[in-house]
Design a protein around this motif. Structure first.
Motif, mmCIF file in Angstrom:
data_model
loop_
_atom_site.group_PDB
_atom_site.id
_atom_site.type_symbol
_atom_site.label_atom_id
_atom_site.label_comp_id
_atom_site.label_asym_id
_atom_site.label_seq_id
_atom_site.Cartn_x
_atom_site.Cartn_y
_atom_site.Cartn_z
ATOM 1 N N ILE A 190 51.899 40.053 58.186
ATOM 2 C CA ILE A 190 51.984 40.307 59.626
ATOM 3 C C ILE A 190 52.128 38.989 60.396
ATOM 4 O O ILE A 190 52.927 38.875 61.327
ATOM 5 N N GLU A 191 51.370 37.989 59.947
ATOM 6 C CA GLU A 191 51.445 36.694 60.627
ATOM 7 C C GLU A 191 52.858 36.097 60.513
ATOM 8 O O GLU A 191 53.397 35.563 61.483
ATOM 9 N N LEU A 192 53.454 36.224 59.330
ATOM 10 C CA LEU A 192 54.800 35.676 59.156
ATOM 11 C C LEU A 192 55.818 36.443 59.994
ATOM 12 O O LEU A 192 56.766 35.863 60.523
ATOM 13 N N GLU A 193 55.636 37.749 60.109
ATOM 14 C CA GLU A 193 56.538 38.506 60.981
ATOM 15 C C GLU A 193 56.409 38.024 62.424
ATOM 16 O O GLU A 193 57.399 37.771 63.097
ATOM 17 N N GLU A 219 51.950 48.059 66.711
ATOM 18 C CA GLU A 219 51.447 48.734 65.502
ATOM 19 C C GLU A 219 50.629 47.786 64.620
ATOM 20 O O GLU A 219 49.692 48.208 63.957
ATOM 21 N N HIS A 220 51.001 46.502 64.618
ATOM 22 C CA HIS A 220 50.224 45.525 63.838
ATOM 23 C C HIS A 220 48.771 45.502 64.288
ATOM 24 O O HIS A 220 47.861 45.338 63.475
ATOM 25 N N GLN A 221 48.571 45.654 65.615
ATOM 26 C CA GLN A 221 47.184 45.639 66.125
ATOM 27 C C GLN A 221 46.389 46.801 65.551
ATOM 28 O O GLN A 221 45.233 46.646 65.174
ATOM 29 N N VAL A 222 47.042 47.967 65.470
ATOM 30 C CA VAL A 222 46.365 49.137 64.902
ATOM 31 C C VAL A 222 46.078 48.890 63.419
ATOM 32 O O VAL A 222 44.967 49.118 62.931
ATOM 33 N N ILE A 223 47.094 48.372 62.709
ATOM 34 C CA ILE A 223 46.941 48.137 61.263
ATOM 35 C C ILE A 223 45.820 47.140 60.979
ATOM 36 O O ILE A 223 44.961 47.376 60.130
ATOM 37 N N THR A 224 45.805 46.024 61.723
ATOM 38 C CA THR A 224 44.775 45.010 61.442
ATOM 39 C C THR A 224 43.376 45.526 61.791
ATOM 40 O O THR A 224 42.394 45.071 61.209
ATOM 41 N N LEU A 246 44.867 53.860 56.490
ATOM 42 C CA LEU A 246 45.692 52.642 56.473
ATOM 43 C C LEU A 246 46.998 52.885 55.709
ATOM 44 O O LEU A 246 48.074 52.504 56.173
ATOM 45 N N ILE A 247 46.895 53.555 54.568
ATOM 46 C CA ILE A 247 48.089 53.827 53.762
ATOM 47 C C ILE A 247 49.091 54.652 54.576
ATOM 48 O O ILE A 247 50.292 54.359 54.592
ATOM 49 N N GLY A 248 48.588 55.642 55.294
ATOM 50 C CA GLY A 248 49.453 56.477 56.122
ATOM 51 C C GLY A 248 50.137 55.682 57.223
ATOM 52 O O GLY A 248 51.353 55.764 57.418
ATOM 53 N N LYS A 249 49.356 54.865 57.933
ATOM 54 C CA LYS A 249 49.900 54.068 59.040
ATOM 55 C C LYS A 249 50.935 53.063 58.534
ATOM 56 O O LYS A 249 51.994 52.869 59.124
ATOM 57 N N LEU A 250 50.614 52.422 57.404
ATOM 58 C CA LEU A 250 51.513 51.412 56.849
ATOM 59 C C LEU A 250 52.846 52.033 56.415
ATOM 60 O O LEU A 250 53.908 51.455 56.630
#
Ligand SMILES: [Fe+2]
Ligand SMILES: [Fe+2]
Ligand SMILES: [Fe+2]
Ligand SMILES: [Fe+2]
Length: 288
Positions: A190-193, A219-224, A246-250
């Motif tokens: 996520i950081e590299l993106e 979406e990254h905020q939700v994932i993290t 998490l698997i579902g969101k990812l």
């Protein structure tokens, strides 16, 4: 350094990096993503460049055909590794990686111990120097710097570690190990993106293409937020529930990137910029 030494140094760097990535892939199949991304960028372009430069000096057609045939075998072996990786066939994966390393070692040895001495008898050192320079130039041009597949491979790596974590339910030690690996890799991804890939894209695209990027960042905020639970709570029923979410969101997030954003970035980033982004991101993927 003479031209033969230079080629040797170049081969050493390729083979040493490939060997260490192959060992990682054999220990943890998820890391096959790194081996494939590295070879697709650096090894395939190397072989293609040689065929139109160094190999043209050798005038025994059988010998040259054999060397080109070996390139094809190496390339085919990479395809087999890729297929086994996608299907999660761990046994095929390990045996094909071993086969790949054998092919590669044999080829590099022939190139340095047979082909190059033969070539250096036919042309002057200066001509050889120029030819190797040309090979490097062509190698750089042949690089695909496919950031789409690079990031997609990293998704697969994280998915596989998640799967392994799910499979280790009941074994808290293993489960925590996979969790912290997956967590580090996902945060790094996520950081590299957000700090390398998306900013490079922002600089080279029109503002109306930034919509999907902004959605991804939200979406990254939700994932993290799923990653905040400490590793020592792993193995609990609650942790597995969170993991399932998490698997579902990812899955949804990654699909959007793979189907919409990455192809757009691949298309719109200028060549040199793609090469820079590819190198920086692969180097950092390799560190975790
Ligand atoms: Fe070669
Ligand atoms: Fe080579
Ligand atoms: Fe993302
Ligand atoms: Fe991603």
């Amino acid at each position: 350094m003479g031209p033969l030494e230079k080629l040797h140094v170049h081969h050493e760097k390729l083979i040493n990096t490939i060997k260490s990535l192959a060992e990682r892939a054999k220990t943890n199949p998820a890391d096959t993503s790194l081996l494939l991304a590295y070879c697709n960028e650096y090894l395939v372009s190397h072989a293609e460049a040689e065929e139109v430069t160094l190999y043209t000096v050798e005038d025994d057609p059988n010998f040259v055909n054999n060397m080109i045939h070996e390139h094809k075998q190496v390339k085919h072996s990479l395809d087999v590794i890729d297929a086994a990786f996608s299907r999660g066939e761990a046994n095929t994966l390990v045996s094909e990686i071993n086969n790949f390393l054998t092919l590669l070692n044999k080829h590099f040895n022939e190139e340095e111990n047979t082909l190059m001495p033969r070539i250096s008898k036919k042309i002057s050192e200066q001509e050889l120097e120029a030819l190797i320079g040309e090979a490097h130039q062509i190698e750089a041009e042949k690089k695909k710097s496919d950031v789409w597949s690079l990031f997609e491979y990293d998704h697969k790596r994280i998915d596989l570690n998640l799967l392994q974590m799910k499979g280790s339910k009941g074994n808290n030690e293993k489960s925590s190990e996979y969790y912290s690996k997956m967590r580090t890799q996902l945060l790094n991804h996520i950081e590299l993106e957000e700090t390398v890939l998306f900013p490079a894209f922002a600089e080279h695209t029109t503002p109306d293409h930034m919509g999907p990027v902004n959605v991804m960042i939200q979406e990254h905020q939700v994932i993290t937020s799923y990653l905040s639970s400490p590793a020592d709570s792993q193995g609990t029923a609650k942790a597995f529930e969170v993991l399932q979410d998490l698997i579902g969101k990812l899955a949804v997030h990654n699909k959007k990137e793979e189907l919409i954003l990455y192809p757009m970035i691949n298309r719109e980033l200028p060549r040199a910029e793609k090469e820079r982004v590819f190198k920086e991101c692969l180097d950092k993927f390799m560190r975790v």
